[in-house]
Design a protein around this motif. Structure first.
Motif, PDB file in Angstrom:
ATOM      1  N   GLU A  90       8.300   6.062   0.089  1.00 21.08           N
ATOM      2  CA  GLU A  90       7.328   6.196   0.405  1.00 21.08           C
ATOM      3  C   GLU A  90       8.030   6.265   1.938  1.00 21.08           C
ATOM      4  O   GLU A  90       8.556   6.418   2.980  1.00 21.08           O
ATOM      5  CB  GLU A  90       6.215   5.434   1.149  1.00 21.08           C
ATOM      6  N   ASP A  91       6.935   7.948   2.164  1.00 20.16           N
ATOM      7  CA  ASP A  91       7.177   8.206   4.363  1.00 20.16           C
ATOM      8  C   ASP A  91       5.417   7.929   5.133  1.00 20.16           C
ATOM      9  O   ASP A  91       4.564   8.639   4.768  1.00 20.16           O
ATOM     10  CB  ASP A  91       7.367   9.425   3.805  1.00 20.16           C
ATOM     11  N   TRP A  92       6.356   6.774   5.993  1.00 20.75           N
ATOM     12  CA  TRP A  92       4.756   6.835   6.542  1.00 20.75           C
ATOM     13  C   TRP A  92       4.162   7.603   8.081  1.00 20.75           C
ATOM     14  O   TRP A  92       3.586   6.999   8.398  1.00 20.75           O
ATOM     15  CB  TRP A  92       4.831   5.104   7.030  1.00 20.75           C
ATOM     16  N   PHE A  98       2.372   8.609   2.261  1.00 18.16           N
ATOM     17  CA  PHE A  98       2.315   6.401   1.190  1.00 18.16           C
ATOM     18  C   PHE A  98       1.035   6.266   1.115  1.00 18.16           C
ATOM     19  O   PHE A  98       1.756   5.012   0.310  1.00 18.16           O
ATOM     20  CB  PHE A  98       2.934   6.171   2.692  1.00 18.16           C
ATOM     21  N   LEU A  99      -0.180   6.205   1.650  1.00 17.69           N
ATOM     22  CA  LEU A  99      -1.315   5.210   1.337  1.00 17.69           C
ATOM     23  C   LEU A  99      -1.646   4.907  -0.883  1.00 17.69           C
ATOM     24  O   LEU A  99      -1.302   3.777  -0.940  1.00 17.69           O
ATOM     25  CB  LEU A  99      -2.419   5.659   1.899  1.00 17.69           C
ATOM     26  N   SER A 100      -0.921   6.267  -1.362  1.00 17.01           N
ATOM     27  CA  SER A 100      -1.747   5.814  -2.890  1.00 17.01           C
ATOM     28  C   SER A 100      -0.754   5.433  -3.590  1.00 17.01           C
ATOM     29  O   SER A 100      -0.470   4.505  -4.407  1.00 17.01           O
ATOM     30  CB  SER A 100      -1.390   7.366  -3.404  1.00 17.01           C
ATOM     31  N   VAL A 101       0.518   5.632  -2.677  1.00 13.67           N
ATOM     32  CA  VAL A 101       1.571   5.133  -3.281  1.00 13.67           C
ATOM     33  C   VAL A 101       1.921   3.182  -3.043  1.00 13.67           C
ATOM     34  O   VAL A 101       1.831   2.564  -3.915  1.00 13.67           O
ATOM     35  CB  VAL A 101       3.013   5.350  -3.032  1.00 13.67           C
ATOM     36  N   ALA A 102       1.215   3.325  -1.543  1.00 16.16           N
ATOM     37  CA  ALA A 102       1.009   1.552  -1.376  1.00 16.16           C
ATOM     38  C   ALA A 102       0.695   1.242  -1.972  1.00 16.16           C
ATOM     39  O   ALA A 102       0.456   0.159  -2.460  1.00 16.16           O
ATOM     40  CB  ALA A 102       0.632   1.599   0.256  1.00 16.16           C
ATOM     41  N   ARG A 146      12.168   2.516   3.225  1.00 11.39           N
ATOM     42  CA  ARG A 146      12.164   3.150   2.229  1.00 11.39           C
ATOM     43  C   ARG A 146      11.432   3.180   1.340  1.00 11.39           C
ATOM     44  O   ARG A 146      10.214   3.591   0.227  1.00 11.39           O
ATOM     45  CB  ARG A 146      13.144   4.336   1.917  1.00 11.39           C
ATOM     46  N   THR A 147      11.306   1.867   0.745  1.00 10.11           N
ATOM     47  CA  THR A 147      10.083   1.546  -0.324  1.00 10.11           C
ATOM     48  C   THR A 147       9.150   0.356   0.759  1.00 10.11           C
ATOM     49  O   THR A 147      10.022  -1.038   0.521  1.00 10.11           O
ATOM     50  CB  THR A 147      10.854   0.942  -1.978  1.00 10.11           C
ATOM     51  N   ALA A 148       9.331   0.456   1.441  1.00  7.67           N
ATOM     52  CA  ALA A 148       8.570  -0.308   2.450  1.00  7.67           C
ATOM     53  C   ALA A 148       7.020  -1.394   2.129  1.00  7.67           C
ATOM     54  O   ALA A 148       7.072  -2.903   1.535  1.00  7.67           O
ATOM     55  CB  ALA A 148       7.965   0.159   3.160  1.00  7.67           C
ATOM     56  N   THR A 149       6.365  -1.250   0.906  1.00 12.73           N
ATOM     57  CA  THR A 149       5.504  -1.255   0.186  1.00 12.73           C
ATOM     58  C   THR A 149       6.023  -2.529  -0.904  1.00 12.73           C
ATOM     59  O   THR A 149       5.873  -3.653  -1.650  1.00 12.73           O
ATOM     60  CB  THR A 149       4.312  -0.367  -0.092  1.00 12.73           C
ATOM     61  N   TYR A 150       6.757  -2.309  -1.498  1.00 11.04           N
ATOM     62  CA  TYR A 150       7.539  -2.327  -2.690  1.00 11.04           C
ATOM     63  C   TYR A 150       8.421  -3.805  -2.499  1.00 11.04           C
ATOM     64  O   TYR A 150       8.202  -4.686  -2.726  1.00 11.04           O
ATOM     65  CB  TYR A 150       8.751  -2.201  -3.314  1.00 11.04           C
ATOM     66  N   SER A 151       9.776  -3.869  -0.793  1.00 13.33           N
ATOM     67  CA  SER A 151       9.378  -5.290  -0.348  1.00 13.33           C
ATOM     68  C   SER A 151       8.549  -6.270   0.453  1.00 13.33           C
ATOM     69  O   SER A 151       8.757  -7.443   0.062  1.00 13.33           O
ATOM     70  CB  SER A 151      10.614  -4.609   0.947  1.00 13.33           C
TER      71      SER A 151
END
Length: 247
Positions: A90-92, A98-102, A146-151
């Motif tokens: 994601e790129d915040w 990022f929003l749709s991926v998050a 770079r994978t903030a929401t996954y984490s």
């Protein structure tokens, strides 16, 4: 969890860690039902002797339908392994980055396991011994920027596992958290990560740990302890920098 004689449902096991573990569970004398979206892969696994169920863990209706099917076909089902997950960078800097991926990540990685547990909780509690295995990540303890929401979703799975373990303490259901390090699978860029451990090594270690620690709350291979215990050791900042390529 006893390593043999179970009937398991593993959604998200048509590839990667899920498939490697499904095959090892089957080899240990368990009946294994694999869930996934790709019909052609499910049919190949059926030919290997697995039970199969079509499921999209991002879709609540699909989860309900698959649970109804699996419980009807396998009334002795006693183990749910919450394996399905997505990991996307994601790129915040902008909402478009990022929003749709998050949102998709939260839906699959967090709401998916919650909905699956809801669909199977009565079935599991009806068995004399049952297990929920929730798959988190070393990134639950030390996130990858770079994978903030996954984490974040994996940190939530850790907290969820800790909490529902207490709630299920008066039932027959054991809750185990499986905490992978970076493993060479098709997820994200793991195949190119020099710290990633071979998939077969990881799966063999998990089965060995489950066999030797049947009452375990967490399954931790050695490689993930760098992250899992960073706060406890007092070197979190150093490990964070290492994980995120800052040193």
């Amino acid at each position: 969890m006893h390593i043999t004689g179970n009937t398991l449902f593993i959604p998200g096991a048509t590839s990667g860690i899920g498939l490697a573990l499904a095959r090892r569970f089957k080899d240990r004398g368990n009946r294994v039902v694999v869930g996934g979206r790709r019909t052609e892969l499910l049919e190949e696994l059926r030919e290997e002797g697995f039970g199969v169920a079509h499921i999209d863990t991002a879709d609540p209706t699909s989860i309900t339908r698959a649970a109804t099917q699996v419980i009807a076909e396998y009334p002795d089902l006693d183990t749910l392994v919450n394996m399905a997950g997505i990991m996307v960078a994601e790129d915040w800097h902008t909402a478009e980055g990022f929003l749709s991926v998050a949102e998709d990540t939260v839906n699959v990685n967090l709401l998916g396991p919650i909905r699956l547990i809801a669909a199977f909780t009565e079935q599991l509690q009806s068995r004399p011994a049952a297990t929920i295995v929730n798959v988190s990540s070393g990134l639950a303890s030390v996130p990858l920027a770079r994978t903030a929401t996954y984490s974040a979703t994996k940190a939530a799975i850790h907290a969820l596992s800790e909490a529902i373990r207490v709630q299920y303490a008066d039932t027959s259901v054991q809750v185990i958290e499986l905490v992978p390090p970076v493993v060479r699978t098709g997820l994200a860029d793991t195949a190119r990560n020099p710290r990633a451990i071979p998939l077969d090594d990881f799966a063999d270690n998990v089965i060995a740990l489950l066999e030797s620690q049947p009452e375990a709350h967490e399954i931790l291979v050695d490689q993930v302890k760098l992250q899992r215990y960073a706060e406890r050791r007092g070197d979190y900042e150093k490990v964070f920098a290492l994980i995120n390529g800052q040193q």
